[in-house]
Design an enzyme around this catalytic site. Sequence first.
Site, PDB file in Angstrom:
ATOM      1  N   GLU A   1       0.783  -1.243   0.000  1.00 29.61           N
ATOM      2  CA  GLU A   1       0.000   0.000   0.000  1.00 29.61           C
ATOM      3  C   GLU A   1       0.810   1.287   0.000  1.00 29.61           C
ATOM      4  O   GLU A   1       0.247   2.364   0.255  1.00 29.61           O
ATOM      5  CB  GLU A   1      -1.005   0.013   1.166  1.00 29.61           C
ATOM      6  CG  GLU A   1      -2.049  -1.068   1.058  1.00 29.61           C
ATOM      7  CD  GLU A   1      -3.142  -0.979   2.118  1.00 29.61           C
ATOM      8  OE1 GLU A   1      -4.166  -1.665   1.966  1.00 29.61           O
ATOM      9  OE2 GLU A   1      -2.960  -0.224   3.099  1.00 29.61           O
ATOM     10  N   ASP A   2       2.102   1.237  -0.291  1.00 34.84           N
ATOM     11  CA  ASP A   2       2.883   2.477  -0.231  1.00 34.84           C
ATOM     12  C   ASP A   2       2.571   3.427  -1.379  1.00 34.84           C
ATOM     13  O   ASP A   2       2.562   4.655  -1.197  1.00 34.84           O
ATOM     14  CB  ASP A   2       4.377   2.157  -0.191  1.00 34.84           C
ATOM     15  CG  ASP A   2       4.806   1.614   1.164  1.00 34.84           C
ATOM     16  OD1 ASP A   2       3.940   1.526   2.056  1.00 34.84           O
ATOM     17  OD2 ASP A   2       5.988   1.271   1.333  1.00 34.84           O
TER      18      ASP A   2
END
Length: 869
Positions: A437-438
Amino acid sequence: MASKALVLSRSPIEVGWVFKEASSEQPFRPVSQFPTVTHLDLMYHSLIPDPARNKNARDVQWVGEREWIYKTTFDFAELSNKDGNGHDKNGARHVLVFEGLDTHCRISLNGELLLRSDNMFLEWRIDVTDKLRTGPNDLELYFESTFLIGKQLEKDQGFKNLYWNGDSSRMNVRKVPCHYGWDWGPTLLTAGPWRPIYLETFATRISDLGIDVEVLDTLDTAIITVSIELEGTDVDIASTLLEISDPSGRKIDQGEIQGRGSCRFIVHNPSLWYPLGYGKQPLYDFTATIGGSLHKVSKRAGLRLVELVQRPLPGQKGLTFFFRVNNIPIYSQGTDWIPPDVFLPRMSLQKYRDWLTWAARGNQNMIRVWGGGIYEDDRFYDTCDELGILIWQDFMMGCGAYPYHDYLVQSIKAEAEYNVRRLRHHPCIALWCGNNEDYMFAELHHLEYDPKDDNPEHWIKGNFPGRYYYEVTLKQVTETLTPRIPYHLSSPYGGTYSNDPTVGDIHSWRVWMADQPRYPYQDYEKLTGRFVSEFGMKSFPCLRTINALIDDPAERHPQSDTMDMWHMAPEDQRTISMYLVDNLRHGNDIEAYSWATQTIQAESTDYSSRAFRRLWRGSGKEECAGCLIWQLNDCYPAVSWSLLDSAMRPKLAYYVSRRNYASILVGATRRVVEEKANEFTHVDIKRTAYAELWASNLTLDPVDVDLEIGFVTVSGGSCIHNETRAVTLLPNRSTELGRADFPDSYRDSSTASSLVVHLRLRERRGSQRVLARYTEFPQPLRRHDFGGAKVFIRPLDDGRSWAVGAGGGVAKAVELSVATDDDNLVDACLFSDNYLDLVPGDDQIITIDVNVLGKIPQGGLTLIEKHYG
């Protein structure tokens, strides 16, 4: 060759360990086990309470901000084979090996500082040949507070890291991210020697045995390149024998390498490794031996061709995202995996097997090892190889904007190289993934991220410099070391934005998450993507787990202070209550409330996994190719998305996912068509209901079935209409089966809401057994009275099976359990199915796993039930 006489030996350093808080005047105490971490040892000596019980976690937060000393003494016998200058004639080396240290640790031997470790995910090796003394040697590990070090690093860099979950300082250190707290787990910052320590003695050793498997598209030939890395004396002339044995144990080939290098083998007509449900899992043995027996390394590997297929979809936007194994397109169905215990050294081989057996019994062919946890133990991947579970392997970075520092670049690179080398031979590894999810984080927080900018020098000067790790460091490591295993930049990662439903994978969180437009779970069919790698609904743990860990009966209610602690995110209580209020009538005592939340999770799991699988429509129509439920497991008692709670007890959603992951599936979707008398009216509207029908066949052969369709009243259970259609389910895809109109007097949507649509797929030939069934209910459930339904349980003659049926109405959400107060017996009884929807006239046969019959009391078992309404 100098190393001929010295066989590698490995001496575990696992006894005599003691520990204490560094600043304490208290004496050293023996450890509880080895390997270990601080909390386990403190609990063992009753210096802290068990954090999992009651509200104890609040009282042990001080542990993570202290420094700790672990030490032991081990004996060393000098090798009496030295020349006149005091050098060993065999070139013997003595190396201390630390497979895992958590996390910032000063390692000293006999009072001399040898190394400062700073990465929990690395193995540390220290040559102590000239530092050991004959007889006792003192080894000390001084663990600093990684939390405080991270805070200082953050202060020194002059800005606060942006992040979700835990603490911002976690971004500066290479420690398990979720130890800082997550939205399903506690903040418990451990320290200690969490993996084995030993002394290795050798002259020459095999430092790496690489196995690169190339299976040709024809599948009739496997080209295997075995590479050897050596360390020690005479590595350029050491002779290494390589041997390959087939799955039966028969040696099929051998070769020899002088020094470092590689050897190529060709296996004709190989026994190929397949994921669960698609074939068997044969494993070949690869053995490398130096000089006859000086050092031997063996690994087991499967021969398989794995590909990630991203190609245009005819007539649709975007690309596919599916895995192909041995030329077979795979519908990936499974779960996400978090660390299985908050205190990692407690994990045993049996516990790994138990967790993963639950996955396999649930028809899961893929697990995603999530990027906020750990690179798992070798035993985890060995078991997945044996069970046929594909692994989507994240690197351990997630939910934030990681800073860029030279030391972090080097540490992350070393971590990636070590773990990729360690794991690359496993046939279960299907994908490396850069993070969790970065990129999504960067987009949602409007960081300086331009996908079109391909200049790394720009990235590291902005506020999303972590991009360098994913697009340079990790990409280079994986492509160099594992050219035949695909790499994916992030999860999710796609087209014009990270969560693009037409490209790559998505995390589908519009059901549940408060920071997005919150959808009802009945709308999951609108929230799909090419590959859904995260989605889910939270629920309470099983009641027995709650009662076992909360001692005060007054705290055993849904809104107690203790239960608030089991909700790890601030919105959890409100979110669960909203989904309950929207969908169910329920009680508020802990038993009723816990069961109601599990019912909501089960229904949500059904609406999502069924809708996603419908979109696996065959070649050129792979609209959705993956369904990974967040999450399989819990590491700690919590209100969470897990399918099994922290005591490894299955929640109701587990059984739904198991049915929806079966080879044959049938489904119905209720639709309403509106006809307005005029364009302005709000009242003169005719609403007609019908049901769309479909089925899915994941086997590789067509299946001829009879589709039985029934319309049954919720109250009373009367069958208003039934019909049978002969259909053929095409292989490895879903098949649309047309529509079914509601009976004439029930076609109006208001009257249609008094009926369920009951479907069965019956084998047309042979035993004519029921292959799949589904009951589609009018929504929301709270508007309907199920009180008239009665459930009947009749034991069968074999002593381990029961016929379960309903009368007087349709029985919704029937949970079966064993009538006993013996928790061990309850946990031993593995139901073939549970959480049933029962329609009068359609009894279902439920069995208890035969492997546990030895634990069943002489008088047999009695089953009891409860159901919604």
